[in-house]
Design a protein around this motif. Structure first.
Motif, PDB file in Angstrom:
ATOM      1  N   GLN A  20      41.701  27.047  34.739  1.00 59.00           N
ATOM      2  CA  GLN A  20      40.633  26.510  35.559  1.00 59.00           C
ATOM      3  C   GLN A  20      39.597  27.607  35.753  1.00 59.00           C
ATOM      4  O   GLN A  20      39.929  28.780  35.889  1.00 59.00           O
ATOM      5  N   ALA A  21      38.348  27.205  35.778  1.00 61.12           N
ATOM      6  CA  ALA A  21      37.271  28.172  35.964  1.00 61.12           C
ATOM      7  C   ALA A  21      37.237  28.582  37.423  1.00 61.12           C
ATOM      8  O   ALA A  21      36.932  27.775  38.296  1.00 61.12           O
ATOM      9  N   CYS A  22      37.581  29.837  37.697  1.00 61.56           N
ATOM     10  CA  CYS A  22      37.658  30.298  39.081  1.00 61.56           C
ATOM     11  C   CYS A  22      36.291  30.607  39.671  1.00 61.56           C
ATOM     12  O   CYS A  22      36.193  31.237  40.729  1.00 61.56           O
ATOM     13  N   ASN A  23      35.229  30.197  38.996  1.00 63.14           N
ATOM     14  CA  ASN A  23      33.898  30.320  39.580  1.00 63.14           C
ATOM     15  C   ASN A  23      33.313  28.949  39.914  1.00 63.14           C
ATOM     16  O   ASN A  23      32.147  28.853  40.290  1.00 63.14           O
ATOM     17  N   GLY A  32      43.743  36.087  44.679  1.00 60.67           N
ATOM     18  CA  GLY A  32      42.701  36.099  45.680  1.00 60.67           C
ATOM     19  C   GLY A  32      41.326  35.847  45.103  1.00 60.67           C
ATOM     20  O   GLY A  32      40.991  36.324  44.020  1.00 60.67           O
ATOM     21  N   VAL A  33      40.521  35.075  45.831  1.00 59.26           N
ATOM     22  CA  VAL A  33      39.163  34.754  45.426  1.00 59.26           C
ATOM     23  C   VAL A  33      38.232  35.114  46.571  1.00 59.26           C
ATOM     24  O   VAL A  33      38.441  34.657  47.705  1.00 59.26           O
ATOM     25  N   GLU A  34      37.221  35.922  46.299  1.00 59.65           N
ATOM     26  CA  GLU A  34      36.295  36.319  47.347  1.00 59.65           C
ATOM     27  C   GLU A  34      35.594  35.094  47.921  1.00 59.65           C
ATOM     28  O   GLU A  34      35.028  34.277  47.192  1.00 59.65           O
ATOM     29  N   GLY A  35      35.667  34.972  49.225  1.00 57.83           N
ATOM     30  CA  GLY A  35      35.046  33.835  49.893  1.00 57.83           C
ATOM     31  C   GLY A  35      35.825  32.554  49.732  1.00 57.83           C
ATOM     32  O   GLY A  35      35.349  31.482  50.118  1.00 57.83           O
ATOM     33  N   LEU A  39      44.904  28.311  50.472  1.00 55.77           N
ATOM     34  CA  LEU A  39      45.690  27.099  50.676  1.00 55.77           C
ATOM     35  C   LEU A  39      47.169  27.444  50.831  1.00 55.77           C
ATOM     36  O   LEU A  39      47.885  26.847  51.642  1.00 55.77           O
ATOM     37  N   ILE A  40      47.623  28.436  50.050  1.00 54.59           N
ATOM     38  CA  ILE A  40      48.972  28.981  50.182  1.00 54.59           C
ATOM     39  C   ILE A  40      48.844  30.500  50.081  1.00 54.59           C
ATOM     40  O   ILE A  40      48.265  31.007  49.119  1.00 54.59           O
ATOM     41  N   TYR A 180      44.537  29.822  45.974  1.00 54.56           N
ATOM     42  CA  TYR A 180      43.248  29.934  46.628  1.00 54.56           C
ATOM     43  C   TYR A 180      42.291  28.916  46.020  1.00 54.56           C
ATOM     44  O   TYR A 180      42.319  28.665  44.815  1.00 54.56           O
ATOM     45  N   LEU A 181      41.462  28.355  46.861  1.00 55.23           N
ATOM     46  CA  LEU A 181      40.418  27.453  46.407  1.00 55.23           C
ATOM     47  C   LEU A 181      39.081  28.161  46.497  1.00 55.23           C
ATOM     48  O   LEU A 181      38.758  28.768  47.528  1.00 55.23           O
TER      49      LEU A 181
END
Length: 880
Positions: A20-23, A32-35, A39-40, A180-181
């Motif tokens: 999945q495109a994490c952007n 971890g995704v900045e901002g 979710l878990i 993370y979403l």
């Protein structure tokens, strides 16, 4: 209930999920995704907040979503109703205008969802900061209505790795310590209003399974069906109905649970006014039913019966009705045609009387209750002869039961109720039942339903799936396309097998398993297994009686068996790379159908050789008899292996008979084909040569028997015109690809428009040239009578090839009906002509688009006449 305990077990394994495109906003990422929104985090799921006043459908979906978070993270997720109890990250779920919390966030300008208001089943997923004091970040899932919120939650479940088939096909859930979403906002809404499936022809498989595991067709069983439907983003169900089943009567909690979960309940094309057919034959002592199912002679009883169905529909309480789509009209008793000569005026009277009942019982105009009139079989004839129903009723067109849509809207005049399509993945009827395994190509489904959408059929898409299993793959595709046909481009359709397989088995396995599913679907669709026997495909020619030790030419039959052998070998290679917890799902979704159909082809191939050799007194017939009997036994073993999955969780689901058909209806049990043995004269080895491919040279000369076979997609030039483009559709039809014009649903073109395909040929010698076009079967959906395509060579005149296929609901007594029978049995349509006195040398053969909906898959060119039924196995097409 030991056999059902798998439903509550969390099977954990770690492997990579589909990329999945994490952007992208709201994409699920596993680091971890900045901002982003946690979710878990370290196995601990976010709290799920749903107000106590929320609609029951939202409550049910929130329970499932919380369970999904536990399936992924390994720890229970808290379900709370009061934000004051929340801590850390929270997911807030609600319906716009029905949730005080959601509306408060909108009023505070933390949520910008004004465009969501009034949408049908729309949803928005939004990450916001500080929704309320003490909560740093929240994920808001807001629906435009109750099902919008449901679909918004289940969309997230699928993103984080919980397959819609996690229960219905035992697809294991991938353990993730962190999910993370990506921040931002995402959302969607369906383009087809009602989308669903019909459980049909459900004995013995689905029926035996339901009785053994749940005690019948009750709410405990339907709870799993409803959840599957909603996870697939469908909203409408036609329940199992063949006697002795009746959805509302068998368990009064069925309709209560369906409505509570958000499912729209309907009834099949021949069950008016929410009444199951079997109810007509029940409770006669109460005076509700009785006499003939005949409105001309028994109208009073029928009106009483139908009134009872609508009264039950509105019995929810507080002036509310259960969420329903009411079928109107009438067919004969037992899904038969009404009496011959039935006037359209009588049916118009029936519909008018039914609507009067609806209005009287509901206390509202009939137009405020959703209704559908199914134009199935002879009912379409009534429509063609002028019968009309009120504008607010959905007109549901049907296919011919074999995947070819019969009619579609023909003008741009809007209709308040709109139009729909009833499609078949499973069928009981002529020329033969097909109920055992999936034999449907997603590519064909895409072509037909894309056409339907383009022609305005956007109110209801309903598909007959038989027993649900083993239609997991095509049903997933059908409902994905139904959600947004505009997004299901040719490219998206081609990528679907890889993506779907990756979602079930991990991204690394996705391409290989997707390719297996694509090849399986193409091979299986060539001829339904119920139509296969020892005479289905030719063996190679023999000159007199073979001598012991001679190699046997297996002909086309051997070539088909070889394809299945190779496919089976490939599935075993993929299987070796899977983890143990994936194997039950792999067996159900991939392995069993491939191995079962490969074995069936080997069975009948052995029978074919046995009968030929036995007739010649050749003792090698005995070895083939042994092979046939072993294959028949292997079929039973594969069924038993399926039924043993999960300690018998699916026991009965593969009980459908499929060997030994002698007519259109199924035999009572599988029947070993007749084989003969010859008095042994020593043991002789069996060597079988696969038939060589058709002549693969690039020229056709006088006196050459083997024709030139060219895949339609191997054109030299594709000339667009009139706003249309030629499009290669991968894997559509018997051969590798087919060619259609896009967009579909457009008016006819003329030769002067110039829309054509060109193929360069080098011909040796001179003389007549015989040309045969092999087309993917379709029907004229406009009512014009026939479909036309043009053929010419060089600058010569265009010849118009036209044909009119007529579905045969009864025994094929006319040539048109025989043509349709042969077409659906072969899943191939043949048109041919002779071009006189074509010289030697280079030439250009031209195929002209005239009418829409004619996918071309193969061209056959020969100096010798070609029989109308000339067999052309896909594996022998020239690929240059």
């Amino acid at each position: 209930m030991k056999k059902l305990l798998l439903a509550g077990l969390f099977v954990f394994s770690i492997w990579r999920v589909p990329a999945q495109a994490c952007n992208q906003p709201l994409a699920a990422c596993f680091q971890g995704v900045e901002g982003g929104f946690a979710l878990i985090a370290e196995g601990r799921p976010a709290d799920v907040v749903v107000e106590a006043t929320a609609d029951p459908a939202v409550q049910h979906a929130a329970e499932s979503f919380a369970a999904d978070l536990q399936r992924v993270g390994g720890q229970p997720a808290r379900r709370i109703a009061d934000m004051h109890q929340a801590r850390g990250s929270v997911v807030i779920v609600g319906v716009l205008g029905q949730s005080a919390l959601i509306d408060q966030l909108v009023k505070a300008r933390k949520l910008a969802v004004a465009d969501l208001a009034g949408q049908w089943e729309g949803y928005r997923q939004i990450v916001i900061d500080q929704p309320v004091p003490g909560i740093e970040r929240a994920l808001i899932v807001v629906g435009s209505d109750r099902r919008g919120a449901v679909f918004g939650l289940y969309d997230l479940s699928e993103k984080i790795g919980v397959s819609p088939w996690h229960w219905f096909a035992d697809v294991p859930v991938r353990l993730q310590r962190n999910v993370y979403l990506v921040g931002g906002s995402a959302g969607d809404h369906p383009r087809v209003k009602y989308r669903g499936f019909f459980i049909n022809d459900e004995e013995p498989a689905f029926g035996d399974w339901a009785k053994q595991n749940f005690g019948g067709y009750n709410a405990r069983m339907y709870a799993h069906v409803f959840e599957l439907l909603l996870r697939l983003k469908g909203n409408t169900l036609w329940p199992a109905m063949w006697p002795p089943k009746a959805f509302n009567d068998d368990d009064p909690q069925n309709i209560v649970l369906a409505d509570a979960m958000g499912v729209v309940m309907g009834t099949s094309h021949h069950e008016p006014m929410t009444r199951a057919h079997d109810e007509w034959h029940r409770h006669t002592e109460q005076g509700v039913t009785g006499g003939k199912w005949d409105y001309g002679s028994n109208a009073a009883h029928l009106r009483t019966f139908w009134r009872g169905g609508i009264e039950r529909m509105v019995s929810k309480g507080h002036g509310q009705a259960y969420d329903s789509l009411v079928t109107v009209g009438m067919r004969g008793d037992g899904d038969e045609a009404m009496q011959e000569g039935t006037a359209t005026q009588l049916l118009e009277t029936i519909v008018s009387d039914q609507r009067a009942i609806i209005a009287d019982v509901t206390g509202r105009p009939a137009r405020e209750t959703p209704q559908v009139w199914a134009l199935y079989k002879e009912v379409q004839d009534y429509y063609d002869h002028g019968m009309r129903v009120p504008d607010d009723v959905i007109l549901l067109f049907a296919d011919d039961n074999w995947g070819q849509i019969r009619r579609l809207p023909t003008d741009d005049k809007p209709r308040a109720g709109g139009y729909g399509v009833y499609y078949h993945f499973d069928y009981v009827g002529l020329p033969r039942n097909y109920k055992w395994l999936n034999t449907n190509q997603n590519e064909k489904t895409w072509q037909q339903m894309d056409l339907a959408y383009a022609r305005g059929a956007r109110a209801l898409w309903m598909v007959n799936v038989g027993d649900i299993k083993p239609m997991e793959f095509p049903l997933s595709f059908f409902l994905r396309q139904a959600w947004n046909p505009e997004a299901m481009t040719v490219e998206a359709m081609a990528a679907f097998p890889r993506d779907w397989a990756g979602a079930q088995f991990g991204a690394e396995a996705g391409p290989a398993i997707g390719a297996l599913l694509t090849r399986y679907s193409q091979y299986a669709a060539r001829r339904k297994p119920e139509l296969i026997d020892a005479d289905s495909f030719p063996l190679g020619a023999t000159d007199g009686r073979p001598r012991d030790g001679d190699a046997l030419d297996g002909g086309e039959f051997a070539a088909r068996v070889a394809e299945w052998d190779t496919l089976e070998q490939d599935l075993l290679k993929v299987r070796a790379g899977l983890r143990d917890e994936q194997l039950p799902a792999y067996f159900q979704l991939v392995e069993h159908p491939i191995r079962a159909l490969a074995n069936l082809h080997r069975l009948y191939y052995a029978v074919a050789w046995n009968r030929r050799l036995a007739a010649q007194g050749d003792p090698r017939a005995n070895a083939f008899a042994d092979r046939a009997e072993a294959a028949f036994q292997r079929d039973a073993e594969l069924k038993a292996e399926y039924h043993a999955i999960g300690d018998g969780k699916w026991n009965g689901m593969m009980a459908q008979t499929h060997i030994g058909y002698s007519g259109w209806q199924q035999p009572d049990h599988d029947v070993m084909p007749l084989v003969r043995r010859v008095a042994a004269q020593g043991t002789a080895p069996i060597e079988v040569e696969f038939a060589s491919a058709l002549d693969r040279t690039s020229s056709v000369g006088n006196g050459v028997d083997a024709p030139l076979v060219i895949e339609a997609a191997k054109f030299a030039r594709a000339i667009p015109a009139a706003g249309l483009q030629w499009q290669v559709v991968p894997n559509l039809g018997h051969s590798s690809d087919a060619v259609i014009s896009l967009p579909q649903g457009q008016p006819p073109t003329r030769q002067q428009d110039g829309m054509r395909l060109e193929y360069d040929l080098e011909l040796a010698g001179a003389g007549d040239l015989h040309v045969q076009l092999l087309l993917v079967p379709t029907l004229d959906v406009s009512g014009a009578g026939e479909q036309r395509i043009g053929v010419s060579i060089d600058q010569g005149p265009m010849s118009v090839l036209g044909s009119r296929l007529v579905p045969a609901p009864t025994e094929a007594t006319t040539q048109e009906q025989r043509d349709w029978n042969r077409t659906v049995e072969d899943n191939l349509r043949r048109l041919q002509l002779t071009l006189p006195e074509v010289s030697a040398g280079p030439h250009t053969l031209k195929i002209w688009r005239l009418d829409d909906n004619l996918p071309v898959q193969t061209l056959v060119v020969s100096r010798q006449p070609l029989p109308a039924s000339h067999p052309r196995p896909a594996s022998q097409a020239v690929r240059e």
